[in-house]
Scaffold this motif. Structure first.
Motif, PDB file in Angstrom:
ATOM      1  N   VAL A  78     -34.831  32.530 -15.469  1.00 57.19           N
ATOM      2  CA  VAL A  78     -36.033  31.943 -14.883  1.00 57.19           C
ATOM      3  C   VAL A  78     -37.222  32.844 -15.160  1.00 57.19           C
ATOM      4  N   TRP A  79     -38.316  32.234 -15.607  1.00 54.90           N
ATOM      5  CA  TRP A  79     -39.558  32.945 -15.885  1.00 54.90           C
ATOM      6  C   TRP A  79     -40.644  32.449 -14.930  1.00 54.90           C
ATOM      7  N   ARG A  80     -41.491  33.373 -14.516  1.00 53.39           N
ATOM      8  CA  ARG A  80     -42.595  33.031 -13.623  1.00 53.39           C
ATOM      9  C   ARG A  80     -43.740  34.019 -13.860  1.00 53.39           C
ATOM     10  N   GLY A  81     -44.963  33.508 -13.959  1.00 51.56           N
ATOM     11  CA  GLY A  81     -46.131  34.375 -14.125  1.00 51.56           C
ATOM     12  C   GLY A  81     -46.115  35.210 -15.377  1.00 51.56           C
ATOM     13  N   GLY A  82     -45.509  34.681 -16.447  1.00 53.34           N
ATOM     14  CA  GLY A  82     -45.484  35.411 -17.709  1.00 53.34           C
ATOM     15  C   GLY A  82     -44.378  36.432 -17.818  1.00 53.34           C
ATOM     16  N   GLU A  83     -43.486  36.509 -16.823  1.00 54.48           N
ATOM     17  CA  GLU A  83     -42.413  37.502 -16.850  1.00 54.48           C
ATOM     18  C   GLU A  83     -41.072  36.868 -16.495  1.00 54.48           C
ATOM     19  N   GLN A  84     -40.011  37.463 -17.021  1.00 57.77           N
ATOM     20  CA  GLN A  84     -38.680  37.004 -16.653  1.00 57.77           C
ATOM     21  C   GLN A  84     -38.371  37.483 -15.241  1.00 57.77           C
ATOM     22  N   GLN A  85     -38.149  36.551 -14.345  1.00 55.33           N
ATOM     23  CA  GLN A  85     -37.963  36.877 -12.934  1.00 55.33           C
ATOM     24  C   GLN A  85     -36.494  36.985 -12.549  1.00 55.33           C
ATOM     25  N   TRP A  86     -35.639  36.246 -13.254  1.00 59.96           N
ATOM     26  CA  TRP A  86     -34.212  36.222 -12.903  1.00 59.96           C
ATOM     27  C   TRP A  86     -33.395  35.943 -14.154  1.00 59.96           C
ATOM     28  N   GLY A  87     -32.250  36.645 -14.257  1.00 60.66           N
ATOM     29  CA  GLY A  87     -31.362  36.425 -15.378  1.00 60.66           C
ATOM     30  C   GLY A  87     -31.701  37.288 -16.576  1.00 60.66           C
ATOM     31  N   PRO A  88     -31.091  36.991 -17.705  1.00 64.36           N
ATOM     32  CA  PRO A  88     -30.177  35.859 -17.910  1.00 64.36           C
ATOM     33  C   PRO A  88     -28.803  36.083 -17.272  1.00 64.36           C
ATOM     34  N   VAL A  89     -28.263  34.992 -16.719  1.00 55.64           N
ATOM     35  CA  VAL A  89     -26.942  34.997 -16.106  1.00 55.64           C
ATOM     36  C   VAL A  89     -26.040  34.096 -16.942  1.00 55.64           C
ATOM     37  N   HIS A  90     -24.861  34.606 -17.258  1.00 55.00           N
ATOM     38  CA  HIS A  90     -23.943  33.896 -18.157  1.00 55.00           C
ATOM     39  C   HIS A  90     -22.583  33.760 -17.498  1.00 55.00           C
ATOM     40  N   THR A  91     -21.895  32.659 -17.781  1.00 53.85           N
ATOM     41  CA  THR A  91     -20.502  32.521 -17.356  1.00 53.85           C
ATOM     42  C   THR A  91     -19.766  31.544 -18.259  1.00 53.85           C
ATOM     43  N   SER A  92     -18.479  31.793 -18.394  1.00 55.86           N
ATOM     44  CA  SER A  92     -17.578  30.838 -19.038  1.00 55.86           C
ATOM     45  C   SER A  92     -16.425  30.503 -18.108  1.00 55.86           C
ATOM     46  N   GLU A  93     -16.501  31.008 -16.894  1.00 57.96           N
ATOM     47  CA  GLU A  93     -15.493  30.723 -15.872  1.00 57.96           C
ATOM     48  C   GLU A  93     -16.185  30.064 -14.681  1.00 57.96           C
ATOM     49  N   PHE A  94     -15.834  28.831 -14.428  1.00 56.56           N
ATOM     50  CA  PHE A  94     -16.512  28.039 -13.406  1.00 56.56           C
ATOM     51  C   PHE A  94     -15.589  27.854 -12.200  1.00 56.56           C
ATOM     52  N   ARG A  95     -15.262  28.990 -11.568  1.00 52.94           N
ATOM     53  CA  ARG A  95     -14.331  28.969 -10.456  1.00 52.94           C
ATOM     54  C   ARG A  95     -15.023  29.077  -9.110  1.00 52.94           C
ATOM     55  N   GLY A  96     -16.192  29.662  -9.081  1.00 52.58           N
ATOM     56  CA  GLY A  96     -16.896  29.860  -7.820  1.00 52.58           C
ATOM     57  C   GLY A  96     -17.602  28.606  -7.354  1.00 52.58           C
ATOM     58  N   PRO A  97     -18.385  28.714  -6.280  1.00 51.52           N
ATOM     59  CA  PRO A  97     -19.142  27.560  -5.784  1.00 51.52           C
ATOM     60  C   PRO A  97     -20.051  26.988  -6.869  1.00 51.52           C
ATOM     61  N   ARG A  98     -20.109  25.695  -6.935  1.00 45.05           N
ATOM     62  CA  ARG A  98     -20.867  25.019  -7.986  1.00 45.05           C
ATOM     63  C   ARG A  98     -22.340  25.426  -7.982  1.00 45.05           C
ATOM     64  N   GLU A  99     -22.901  25.625  -6.783  1.00 50.24           N
ATOM     65  CA  GLU A  99     -24.328  25.954  -6.705  1.00 50.24           C
ATOM     66  C   GLU A  99     -24.637  27.344  -7.255  1.00 50.24           C
ATOM     67  N   GLU A 100     -23.594  28.171  -7.483  1.00 49.17           N
ATOM     68  CA  GLU A 100     -23.816  29.511  -8.023  1.00 49.17           C
ATOM     69  C   GLU A 100     -23.651  29.567  -9.536  1.00 49.17           C
TER      70      GLU A 100
END
Length: 260
Positions: A78-100
């Motif tokens: 996620v980018w905001r105000g010209g800067e990267q604010q969050w991430g990058p977050v990567h996964t290939s395992e989708f075991r946790g809560p869907r919203e995460e």
């Protein structure tokens, strides 16, 4: 079946305004006033600059996903105000809560609201915002092209709503004239045309469907009963009677002569 995504997601009008000055840039509409900018060619090569420029007007997310069958991976930032604010977050395992999962987490940071409890896409913003509507870059380009005539998101939304309403009306009208398989009708199409004085068309099919429903509800109908029921049905539908049709088709001279 494969699914591939490499795009920037943000407020539709923000992305559209930016894309208008960039060759090859298109924006497809999503739900919740969002838009999707597919990254191809030069856009992908200049991605950091693209994200900086776009995020100065509002928060945007860079979303990447690649799936084949049930296996795959996704990455989001996620980018905001010209800067990267969050991430990058990567996964290939989708075991946790869907919203995460990375894409859902990024969409949450854009301020998108998940569906309420009990809704089909509850806790899955990926589906709620409409990212499943396209499966590759070509699909998103087609979606962008279909929305290219709309001045802004509100105009696109109203046009889509009108198109859906029109499709629903057409489906309802088709359903009126769809015969029920295996259910007899006391009169056939030619007899209905002769009785009601109507031209061949969907109303004849609707009349047959009405007779079939009478058969299901009340059992076999006599010819006299069917004719009486059809006249009452036609009047309730606002269809002109045989006499009214004849009067409407008469020439002015015929009407004048009839009044002498």
């Amino acid at each position: 079946m494969s699914y591939r995504l490499d795009a920037v997601v943000g407020e539709f009008d923000l992305l559209r305004g930016w894309a208008q000055g960039v060759p090859g840039a298109v924006v497809a509409p999503l739900r919740q006033r969002m838009g999707l900018l597919p990254l191809s060619g030069g856009l992908r090569g200049g991605l950091p600059s693209v994200l900086r420029d776009l995020s100065r007007g509002g928060p945007v997310a860079h979303l990447v996903a690649d799936f084949w069958g049930g296996d795959g991976e996704q990455t989001a930032a996620v980018w905001r105000g010209g800067e990267q604010q969050w991430g990058p977050v990567h996964t290939s395992e989708f075991r946790g809560p869907r919203e995460e999962w990375p894409i859902n987490a990024a969409l949450t940071r854009l301020g998108l609201a998940p569906a309420g409890p009990g809704a089909p896409d509850h806790r899955d913003l990926f589906a709620e915002v409409g990212l499943g509507q396209g499966r590759d870059e070509e699909d998103w380009h087609r979606a962008a092209l279909s929305a290219s005539g709309a001045a802004d998101y509100d105009a696109w939304y109203e046009a889509e709503r009108a198109a859906r309403a029109s499709e629903e009306r057409a489906a309802a009208e088709r359903a009126l004239s769809e015969r029920l398989p295996g259910v007899p009708a006391a009169l056939d199409g030619k007899e209905i045309i002769a009785l009601l004085g109507m031209p061949p068309g969907r109303w004849v099919g609707a009349a047959i469907c009405h007779l079939q429903q009478l058969h299901l509800d009340h059992g076999p109908q006599s010819r006299e009963g069917a004719e009486s029921a059809l006249r009452a049905w036609a009047a309730a539908q606002g269809l002109p009677s045989r006499a009214e049709r004849a009067a409407d088709s008469a020439s002015p001279q015929d009407r004048s002569s009839g009044g002498i």
